[in-house]
Scaffold this motif. Structure first.
Motif, mmCIF file in Angstrom:
data_model
loop_
_atom_site.group_PDB
_atom_site.id
_atom_site.type_symbol
_atom_site.label_atom_id
_atom_site.label_comp_id
_atom_site.label_asym_id
_atom_site.label_seq_id
_atom_site.Cartn_x
_atom_site.Cartn_y
_atom_site.Cartn_z
ATOM 1 N N GLU A 52 39.997 47.202 -37.263
ATOM 2 C CA GLU A 52 39.456 46.885 -35.565
ATOM 3 C C GLU A 52 40.331 45.208 -36.157
ATOM 4 N N HIS A 53 40.182 45.031 -34.201
ATOM 5 C CA HIS A 53 41.204 43.690 -34.076
ATOM 6 C C HIS A 53 39.705 43.275 -33.258
ATOM 7 N N TYR A 54 38.519 42.146 -33.662
ATOM 8 C CA TYR A 54 37.368 41.423 -33.029
ATOM 9 C C TYR A 54 38.142 40.023 -31.785
ATOM 10 N N GLN A 55 37.503 39.644 -31.253
ATOM 11 C CA GLN A 55 37.846 38.748 -29.809
ATOM 12 C C GLN A 55 36.885 38.187 -30.336
ATOM 13 N N GLN A 56 36.324 37.070 -30.652
ATOM 14 C CA GLN A 56 35.201 36.132 -29.344
ATOM 15 C C GLN A 56 34.830 36.011 -28.550
ATOM 16 N N ASN A 57 33.425 36.260 -27.913
ATOM 17 C CA ASN A 57 33.657 36.220 -26.670
ATOM 18 C C ASN A 57 34.076 34.698 -26.055
ATOM 19 N N THR A 58 33.322 35.124 -24.675
ATOM 20 C CA THR A 58 33.851 33.476 -23.814
ATOM 21 C C THR A 58 32.441 32.400 -23.141
ATOM 22 N N THR A 59 31.665 33.931 -23.427
ATOM 23 C CA THR A 59 29.780 33.026 -22.905
ATOM 24 C C THR A 59 29.134 33.703 -24.281
ATOM 25 N N ASP A 60 29.174 33.716 -25.301
ATOM 26 C CA ASP A 60 28.364 33.886 -26.135
ATOM 27 C C ASP A 60 28.732 33.655 -27.565
ATOM 28 N N ASP A 61 28.921 33.778 -28.997
ATOM 29 C CA ASP A 61 29.395 34.162 -30.114
ATOM 30 C C ASP A 61 29.733 35.260 -30.785
ATOM 31 N N GLY A 62 29.034 36.484 -30.160
ATOM 32 C CA GLY A 62 30.158 37.852 -30.370
ATOM 33 C C GLY A 62 30.818 38.631 -29.933
ATOM 34 N N LYS A 134 36.092 26.630 -25.032
ATOM 35 C CA LYS A 134 36.856 28.236 -25.328
ATOM 36 C C LYS A 134 37.441 28.373 -24.840
ATOM 37 N N TYR A 135 38.411 28.348 -25.268
ATOM 38 C CA TYR A 135 40.103 29.072 -24.586
ATOM 39 C C TYR A 135 39.525 30.418 -23.575
ATOM 40 N N GLY A 136 39.744 30.961 -22.791
ATOM 41 C CA GLY A 136 39.423 31.491 -21.896
ATOM 42 C C GLY A 136 38.517 32.099 -21.112
ATOM 43 N N THR A 137 37.519 30.432 -21.180
ATOM 44 C CA THR A 137 36.069 29.961 -20.583
ATOM 45 C C THR A 137 36.115 29.697 -19.314
ATOM 46 N N THR A 138 35.379 30.162 -18.206
ATOM 47 C CA THR A 138 35.577 30.469 -16.694
ATOM 48 C C THR A 138 35.383 28.027 -16.852
ATOM 49 N N ILE A 139 36.567 27.579 -15.651
ATOM 50 C CA ILE A 139 36.152 26.282 -15.393
ATOM 51 C C ILE A 139 35.875 26.402 -14.690
ATOM 52 N N GLU A 158 47.041 22.223 -10.469
ATOM 53 C CA GLU A 158 46.242 23.226 -9.637
ATOM 54 C C GLU A 158 45.170 23.151 -11.202
ATOM 55 N N ILE A 159 43.983 22.771 -10.561
ATOM 56 C CA ILE A 159 43.305 22.362 -12.472
ATOM 57 C C ILE A 159 43.170 24.494 -12.418
ATOM 58 N N PRO A 160 43.056 24.410 -13.967
ATOM 59 C CA PRO A 160 43.194 26.110 -14.363
ATOM 60 C C PRO A 160 41.395 26.496 -13.719
ATOM 61 N N LYS A 161 41.439 28.454 -13.720
ATOM 62 C CA LYS A 161 40.691 28.344 -13.049
ATOM 63 C C LYS A 161 39.379 29.051 -15.103
ATOM 64 N N THR A 162 40.591 29.335 -15.876
ATOM 65 C CA THR A 162 40.011 29.368 -17.132
ATOM 66 C C THR A 162 40.846 28.310 -17.953
ATOM 67 N N MET A 163 39.969 28.062 -19.341
ATOM 68 C CA MET A 163 40.790 26.868 -19.847
ATOM 69 C C MET A 163 41.616 27.966 -20.751
ATOM 70 N N PRO A 164 42.961 26.793 -20.524
ATOM 71 C CA PRO A 164 44.144 27.136 -20.805
ATOM 72 C C PRO A 164 44.416 26.958 -22.724
ATOM 73 N N ALA A 165 45.200 27.384 -23.246
ATOM 74 C CA ALA A 165 45.503 27.571 -24.677
ATOM 75 C C ALA A 165 46.051 26.199 -25.266
ATOM 76 N N GLU A 166 45.833 24.986 -24.544
ATOM 77 C CA GLU A 166 46.289 24.112 -24.934
ATOM 78 C C GLU A 166 45.567 22.457 -24.295
ATOM 79 N N ASN A 167 45.305 21.572 -24.977
ATOM 80 C CA ASN A 167 44.681 20.759 -24.241
ATOM 81 C C ASN A 167 46.062 20.213 -23.384
#
Length: 257
Positions: A52-62, A134-139, A158-167
């Motif tokens: 099972e592959h679990y990905q960290q949430n954007t809103t908390d550390d779960g 964190k990647y994917g967090t709403t901006i 355009e300002i990205p709506k979520t944090m991209p996977a790069e600086n």
């Protein structure tokens, strides 16, 4: 005879026969006395287990289950779970398990979100703080910056709506503003307005005239208490006022006797 012995079945293993010590009891083996026979088993090489592959949430550390993977291996051997490549994630070290005969083994792989920074380069405008998330967090896009004497034209992308996977660095653009210096002649000759780009050099207009008065300069207030100096175009429309001093004259009388 051996062929009359029971054939055994169990999860995760294949029955390999009965043994008398080191000797396999084959079909030619005739049993003529009491024996203690031992069952031999071969571990199945295709026993199922789950990764099972679990990905960290954007809103908390779960972590939230993202994907389930079915794999196979030899019964009672160690699992061989491997991390997947997910954009913007990095896998934690994996705690392998033992492949249980009934296929119930579950290995959990956890992925942390990578952290990136969105930087705003506004070319001398008001400060806008960088956003590190964190990647994917709403901006939430920042308010437009301000810059004296300029109008903000927008960002180069355009300002990205979520944090991209790069600086990412975005750049702000500006257009220079025009401003006008208007003249209140206070009864003197007309002086044309001066309209120019912000911060460009301003040349004082020709001195106006007024019958019976001497020009005493331009002032930034209507009461003519604060002298105005022409240097460069300010970042606002400006009105200046003419100050006059009244002239004195003499009437001479010739009495002719």
């Amino acid at each position: 005879t051996a062929e009359e012995l029971p054939k055994l079945i169990t999860d995760g293993y294949t029955f390999a026969g009965w043994y008398n010590g080191e000797n396999e009891v084959t079909t030619e083996y005739k049993i003529s006395s009491d024996l203690n026979l031992t069952a031999k088993w071969n571990a199945d090489t295709d026993t199922a287990y789950t990764v099972e592959h679990y990905q960290q949430n954007t809103t908390d550390d779960g972590y939230t289950l993202f994907e389930t993977e079915e794999k196979n291996g030899a019964t009672d051997s160690e699992t061989l779970a491997t991390p997947k490549e997910y954009t913007g994630f990095i896998a934690q070290s994996i705690e392998q398990g033992t492949i249980l005969p009934d296929g119930s083994t579950v290995v959990k792989v956890y992925y942390d979100r990578k952290v990136f920074t969105l930087t705003f380069d506004n070319d001398g405008g008001s400060g806008i703080k960088s956003i590190t998330e964190k990647y994917g967090t709403t901006i939430t896009a920042p308010e437009n910056p301000t810059k004296e004497g300029y109008s903000f034209m927008g960002w180069n992308q355009e300002i990205p709506k979520t944090m991209p996977a790069e600086n990412v660095t975005v750049y702000g653009g500006w257009s220079i503003n025009e401003y006008t210096i208007s003249f209140v002649e206070n009864g003197g000759s007309v002086v044309e307005d001066i309209t120019q780009d912000y911060a460009t050099e301003v040349t004082a207009p020709a001195i106006p005239s007024k019958v019976g008065h001497t020009f005493a300069g331009w002032y930034s207030d209507e009461a003519c208490t604060k002298a105005y100096t022409f240097t460069s175009m300010p970042a606002a429309n400006t009105t200046v006022y003419a100050k006059w001093t009244i002239n004195s004259y003499t009437i001479n009388f010739v009495a002719n006797g």
